[in-house]
Design a protein around this motif. Structure first.
Motif, PDB file in Angstrom:
ATOM      1  N   ALA A 120     -14.790  -7.675  -3.313  1.00 41.25           N
ATOM      2  CA  ALA A 120     -14.386  -7.179  -4.653  1.00 41.25           C
ATOM      3  C   ALA A 120     -12.913  -6.634  -4.524  1.00 41.25           C
ATOM      4  O   ALA A 120     -12.143  -6.748  -5.472  1.00 41.25           O
ATOM      5  CB  ALA A 120     -15.316  -6.276  -5.323  1.00 41.25           C
ATOM      6  N   ALA A 121     -12.983  -5.648  -3.626  1.00 47.68           N
ATOM      7  CA  ALA A 121     -11.365  -4.979  -3.260  1.00 47.68           C
ATOM      8  C   ALA A 121     -10.392  -6.025  -3.401  1.00 47.68           C
ATOM      9  O   ALA A 121      -9.334  -6.068  -3.651  1.00 47.68           O
ATOM     10  CB  ALA A 121     -11.338  -3.873  -2.357  1.00 47.68           C
ATOM     11  N   MET A 122     -10.670  -7.355  -2.548  1.00 47.37           N
ATOM     12  CA  MET A 122      -9.754  -8.133  -2.403  1.00 47.37           C
ATOM     13  C   MET A 122      -9.323  -8.970  -3.566  1.00 47.37           C
ATOM     14  O   MET A 122      -8.175  -9.306  -3.622  1.00 47.37           O
ATOM     15  CB  MET A 122     -10.151  -9.156  -1.148  1.00 47.37           C
ATOM     16  CG  MET A 122     -10.137  -8.790   0.231  1.00 47.37           C
ATOM     17  SD  MET A 122     -10.866  -9.832   1.437  1.00 47.37           S
ATOM     18  CE  MET A 122      -9.515 -11.051   1.525  1.00 47.37           C
ATOM     19  N   HIS A 159      -0.038  -3.101   2.401  1.00 44.02           N
ATOM     20  CA  HIS A 159      -1.395  -2.740   3.054  1.00 44.02           C
ATOM     21  C   HIS A 159      -1.503  -3.381   4.539  1.00 44.02           C
ATOM     22  O   HIS A 159      -0.430  -4.190   4.900  1.00 44.02           O
ATOM     23  CB  HIS A 159      -2.612  -3.302   2.484  1.00 44.02           C
ATOM     24  CG  HIS A 159      -2.481  -4.607   2.363  1.00 44.02           C
ATOM     25  ND1 HIS A 159      -3.122  -5.487   3.299  1.00 44.02           N
ATOM     26  CD2 HIS A 159      -2.000  -5.893   1.300  1.00 44.02           C
ATOM     27  CE1 HIS A 159      -3.268  -6.704   3.160  1.00 44.02           C
ATOM     28  NE2 HIS A 159      -2.366  -6.833   2.119  1.00 44.02           N
ATOM     29  N   ASP A 160      -2.288  -2.767   5.531  1.00 41.04           N
ATOM     30  CA  ASP A 160      -2.299  -3.431   6.831  1.00 41.04           C
ATOM     31  C   ASP A 160      -2.986  -4.494   6.955  1.00 41.04           C
ATOM     32  O   ASP A 160      -4.244  -4.639   6.613  1.00 41.04           O
ATOM     33  CB  ASP A 160      -2.996  -2.262   7.415  1.00 41.04           C
ATOM     34  CG  ASP A 160      -3.242  -2.462   9.178  1.00 41.04           C
ATOM     35  OD1 ASP A 160      -2.720  -3.825   9.758  1.00 41.04           O
ATOM     36  OD2 ASP A 160      -3.451  -1.566   9.918  1.00 41.04           O
ATOM     37  N   PRO A 161      -2.224  -5.674   7.288  1.00 42.23           N
ATOM     38  CA  PRO A 161      -2.673  -6.914   7.358  1.00 42.23           C
ATOM     39  C   PRO A 161      -3.897  -7.084   8.489  1.00 42.23           C
ATOM     40  O   PRO A 161      -4.563  -8.274   8.261  1.00 42.23           O
ATOM     41  CB  PRO A 161      -1.731  -8.101   7.455  1.00 42.23           C
ATOM     42  CG  PRO A 161      -0.630  -7.278   7.966  1.00 42.23           C
ATOM     43  CD  PRO A 161      -0.837  -5.595   7.504  1.00 42.23           C
ATOM     44  N   ASP A 187     -10.426  -3.637   4.956  1.00 42.54           N
ATOM     45  CA  ASP A 187     -11.062  -2.542   4.537  1.00 42.54           C
ATOM     46  C   ASP A 187     -10.821  -2.395   2.836  1.00 42.54           C
ATOM     47  O   ASP A 187      -9.830  -2.688   2.551  1.00 42.54           O
ATOM     48  CB  ASP A 187     -10.806  -1.191   5.234  1.00 42.54           C
ATOM     49  CG  ASP A 187     -11.417  -0.105   4.736  1.00 42.54           C
ATOM     50  OD1 ASP A 187     -12.600  -0.085   5.068  1.00 42.54           O
ATOM     51  OD2 ASP A 187     -10.793   0.447   3.858  1.00 42.54           O
ATOM     52  N   ALA A 188     -11.955  -2.119   2.212  1.00 41.11           N
ATOM     53  CA  ALA A 188     -11.968  -2.122   0.779  1.00 41.11           C
ATOM     54  C   ALA A 188     -10.831  -1.005   0.313  1.00 41.11           C
ATOM     55  O   ALA A 188     -10.167  -1.308  -0.601  1.00 41.11           O
ATOM     56  CB  ALA A 188     -13.299  -1.674   0.198  1.00 41.11           C
ATOM     57  N   ASP A 189     -10.757   0.150   1.199  1.00 43.00           N
ATOM     58  CA  ASP A 189      -9.782   1.263   0.732  1.00 43.00           C
ATOM     59  C   ASP A 189      -8.459   0.818   0.761  1.00 43.00           C
ATOM     60  O   ASP A 189      -7.432   1.019   0.149  1.00 43.00           O
ATOM     61  CB  ASP A 189      -9.944   2.400   1.305  1.00 43.00           C
ATOM     62  CG  ASP A 189     -11.271   3.266   1.005  1.00 43.00           C
ATOM     63  OD1 ASP A 189     -11.748   2.953  -0.084  1.00 43.00           O
ATOM     64  OD2 ASP A 189     -11.902   3.781   1.881  1.00 43.00           O
ATOM     65  N   ASN A 190      -8.004  -0.194   1.918  1.00 41.17           N
ATOM     66  CA  ASN A 190      -6.838  -0.661   2.156  1.00 41.17           C
ATOM     67  C   ASN A 190      -6.317  -1.814   0.883  1.00 41.17           C
ATOM     68  O   ASN A 190      -5.261  -1.689   0.553  1.00 41.17           O
ATOM     69  CB  ASN A 190      -7.030  -1.554   3.512  1.00 41.17           C
ATOM     70  CG  ASN A 190      -5.614  -1.947   4.103  1.00 41.17           C
ATOM     71  OD1 ASN A 190      -4.662  -1.483   3.847  1.00 41.17           O
ATOM     72  ND2 ASN A 190      -5.808  -3.180   4.781  1.00 41.17           N
ATOM     73  N   PHE A 191      -7.143  -2.584   0.577  1.00 41.86           N
ATOM     74  CA  PHE A 191      -6.866  -3.450  -0.640  1.00 41.86           C
ATOM     75  C   PHE A 191      -6.661  -2.848  -1.858  1.00 41.86           C
ATOM     76  O   PHE A 191      -5.995  -2.928  -2.593  1.00 41.86           O
ATOM     77  CB  PHE A 191      -7.930  -4.510  -0.722  1.00 41.86           C
ATOM     78  CG  PHE A 191      -7.910  -5.522   0.415  1.00 41.86           C
ATOM     79  CD1 PHE A 191      -6.737  -6.557   0.435  1.00 41.86           C
ATOM     80  CD2 PHE A 191      -8.697  -5.804   1.743  1.00 41.86           C
ATOM     81  CE1 PHE A 191      -6.466  -7.382   1.541  1.00 41.86           C
ATOM     82  CE2 PHE A 191      -8.620  -6.342   2.498  1.00 41.86           C
ATOM     83  CZ  PHE A 191      -7.569  -7.293   2.563  1.00 41.86           C
ATOM     84  N   LYS A 200      -3.573  -0.791  -6.293  1.00 40.40           N
ATOM     85  CA  LYS A 200      -3.187   0.442  -7.194  1.00 40.40           C
ATOM     86  C   LYS A 200      -1.535   0.369  -7.096  1.00 40.40           C
ATOM     87  O   LYS A 200      -0.801   0.861  -8.237  1.00 40.40           O
ATOM     88  CB  LYS A 200      -3.471   1.830  -6.679  1.00 40.40           C
ATOM     89  CG  LYS A 200      -3.153   2.947  -7.285  1.00 40.40           C
ATOM     90  CD  LYS A 200      -3.719   4.261  -6.801  1.00 40.40           C
ATOM     91  CE  LYS A 200      -3.187   5.616  -7.179  1.00 40.40           C
ATOM     92  NZ  LYS A 200      -3.487   6.693  -6.427  1.00 40.40           N
ATOM     93  N   LEU A 201      -0.946   0.276  -5.955  1.00 40.00           N
ATOM     94  CA  LEU A 201       0.644   0.418  -5.881  1.00 40.00           C
ATOM     95  C   LEU A 201       1.090  -0.910  -6.799  1.00 40.00           C
ATOM     96  O   LEU A 201       1.942  -0.586  -7.489  1.00 40.00           O
ATOM     97  CB  LEU A 201       0.853   0.196  -4.382  1.00 40.00           C
ATOM     98  CG  LEU A 201       0.643   1.629  -3.389  1.00 40.00           C
ATOM     99  CD1 LEU A 201       1.041   1.007  -2.064  1.00 40.00           C
ATOM    100  CD2 LEU A 201       1.525   2.453  -3.930  1.00 40.00           C
ATOM    101  N   LEU A 202       0.623  -2.072  -6.615  1.00 39.71           N
ATOM    102  CA  LEU A 202       1.096  -3.049  -7.436  1.00 39.71           C
ATOM    103  C   LEU A 202       0.908  -2.690  -9.141  1.00 39.71           C
ATOM    104  O   LEU A 202       1.918  -2.953  -9.729  1.00 39.71           O
ATOM    105  CB  LEU A 202       0.355  -4.398  -6.859  1.00 39.71           C
ATOM    106  CG  LEU A 202       0.578  -4.998  -5.724  1.00 39.71           C
ATOM    107  CD1 LEU A 202      -0.543  -5.882  -5.366  1.00 39.71           C
ATOM    108  CD2 LEU A 202       2.215  -5.541  -5.707  1.00 39.71           C
TER     109      LEU A 202
END
Length: 74
Positions: free
Chosen positions: A7-9, A34-36, A40-44, A49-51
């Motif tokens: 869902a985050a992706m 993000h760290d490729p 992790d959901a928080d990472n995505f 959010k930044l985008l």
């Protein structure tokens, strides 16, 4: 049922598409949000959010230099 990561992706991909629609198809070519290596959901979610904030503020990200990008190791 979707996992939190899936869902985050999807949220990230949607935000990325919107960003590219505004700033251009290659506008994220040398931008790391993000760290490729960390799925992790928080990472995505943080990257999405930044985008979204960049689109709302109409402020594109500054890409890193070609030289720096070529020297990055993931």
């Amino acid at each position: 049922m979707k996992t939190n990561v899936t869902a985050a992706m999807e949220r990230f991909c949607k935000a990325e598409a919107e960003y590219k629609k505004i700033f251009g198809e290659h506008s994220l070519d040398r931008v790391v949000l993000h760290d490729p290596t960390w799925l992790d959901a928080d990472n995505f979610d943080e990257a999405a959010k930044l985008l979204t904030e960049a689109v709302q503020k109409k402020q594109p990200f500054e890409p890193i230099s070609d030289e720096m990008y070529k020297n990055m190791i993931f």
